[in-house]
Design an enzyme around this catalytic site. Structure first.
Site, short mmCIF file in Angstrom:
data_model
loop_
_atom_site.label_atom_id
_atom_site.label_comp_id
_atom_site.label_asym_id
_atom_site.label_seq_id
_atom_site.Cartn_x
_atom_site.Cartn_y
_atom_site.Cartn_z
N GLN A 1 24.34 -52.71 57.75
CA GLN A 1 24.31 -52.95 59.19
C GLN A 1 23.75 -51.71 59.89
OE1 GLN A 1 27.38 -53.77 57.58
NE2 GLN A 1 27.02 -55.97 57.67
N CYS B 1 32.17 -55.40 63.18
CA CYS B 1 32.20 -54.98 61.78
C CYS B 1 33.35 -53.98 61.64
CB CYS B 1 30.87 -54.34 61.39
SG CYS B 1 30.88 -53.60 59.73
N HIS C 1 35.37 -66.02 59.07
CA HIS C 1 35.56 -65.81 57.64
C HIS C 1 36.17 -67.04 56.99
CE1 HIS C 1 34.89 -61.38 57.36
NE2 HIS C 1 35.22 -61.44 58.64
N GLU D 1 28.57 -61.29 52.85
CA GLU D 1 28.55 -61.14 54.30
C GLU D 1 27.41 -61.95 54.92
OE1 GLU D 1 29.46 -57.57 56.41
OE2 GLU D 1 29.73 -56.47 54.53
N CYS E 1 33.80 -54.96 53.12
CA CYS E 1 33.75 -55.68 54.40
C CYS E 1 35.13 -55.55 55.03
CB CYS E 1 33.39 -57.15 54.19
SG CYS E 1 33.39 -58.12 55.72
N THR F 1 36.39 -56.48 58.12
CA THR F 1 36.97 -57.71 58.69
C THR F 1 37.30 -58.69 57.57
OG1 THR F 1 34.74 -58.59 59.09
CG2 THR F 1 35.84 -57.48 60.94
N GLY F 2 36.51 -58.68 56.49
CA GLY F 2 36.80 -59.55 55.35
C GLY F 2 38.11 -59.19 54.67
#
Length: 276
Positions: free
Chosen positions: A46, A73, A161, A210, A219, A221-222
């Site tokens: 990113q 992110c 997600h 992603e 990741c 947030t993952g």
């Protein structure tokens, strides 16, 4: 005009960070995609722009390596938070994003805790294309009578997600299944696809395909979504270590506030300049 940047990573998630507090930085989708390709630019998972904000210490804007702008992110929030904490000398800063407002706090040497807020669990908050319960949505991969993976949990952490629970975490499976699900019609805004293997009530091994970036080393947030999805299924407690390819993240779904807190490392790798 050359634009300076800092290269950083959060648990292996690879970022190019641009200070846009005084000079605007708004690459087109084609420009961001060119910069994100290591053959034509610095390459990254990113690219991040730190912009002025009326209601927070800064606004964080995020583009994926495919050139698409996304809401937020988690690992980048830690990196941007660290930069703001260092520059202000404070113990906490606020960062606004397209996915909402968050707070970043010092958590030790090169460690930052980010308050990722309340997980969004209603079907229309994620969003899904049709109404259904989200702790196990109606989705499977493989034959109807013998699916390879099925019934993932769906969570929004400011971005969408799905989390499959499986011990199949090899590159080929994650790439193949992730790319198949990323643009499934059930997800009108696309989706990040997590593959979580619960190792213990307080430990999860996670890999994430992603949206717009593909298979990355981490990741944030993952990791938050995986802990929330696992907790809702009774597979873990509300606090767990999430192992990603680039390191470990500590995730805590606080019962009192309903907010998810993520703690993890920040690393600065170097500097450079971009040409648009």
């Amino acid at each position: 005009m050359a634009t300076p940047y800092i290269r950083m990573n959060g648990a292996g998630n690879d970022f190019v960070v641009v200070n846009a507090l005084e000079t605007a930085f708004r690459p087109t989708q084609e420009q961001a995609r060119t910069l994100g390709n290591k053959a034509t630019g610095p390459g990254f998972d990113q690219i991040i722009g730190i912009e002025p904000s009326d209601g927070a210490d800064a606004f964080m804007r995020v583009w994926n390596s495919d050139g698409g702008m996304v809401e937020t992110c988690g690992n980048a929030l830690r990196c941007v938070g660290w930069l703001l904490l260092q520059s202000t000398g404070r113990d906490a800063v606020t960062i606004d994003t397209l996915g909402g407002l968050t707070t970043a706090r010092r958590a030790g040497p090169d460690q930052v805790t980010v308050d990722m807020g309340r997980p969004r669990l209603r079907w229309d908050e994620i969003p899904l294309a049709e109404e259904m319960q989200t702790y196990g949505i109606e989705l499977q991969v493989g034959p109807i009578d013998d699916p390879v993976v099925h019934t993932p949990g769906a969570v929004s952490m400011g971005n969408p997600h799905v989390v499959f629970f499986t011990d199949r975490l090899d590159d080929g499976f994650v790439r193949g299944t992730g790319s198949l699900i990323e643009h499934h019609p059930l997800f009108p805004e696309g989706v990040n696809v997590g593959f979580a293997h619960v190792l213990a009530p307080d430990r999860i091994r996670l890999r994430v395909w992603e949206r717009g970036a593909g298979l990355t080393k981490a990741c944030g947030t993952g990791a938050c979504a995986a802990l929330v999805a696992a907790t809702r299924r009774g597979l873990t407690g509300r606090r767990a270590t999430v192992e990603v390819d680039g390191g470990e993240l500590q995730i805590d779904w606080d019962q009192a506030t309903d907010h998810v807190l993520m703690t993890g490392p920040v690393e600065t790798e170097g500097t450079g300049t971009l040409s648009l």
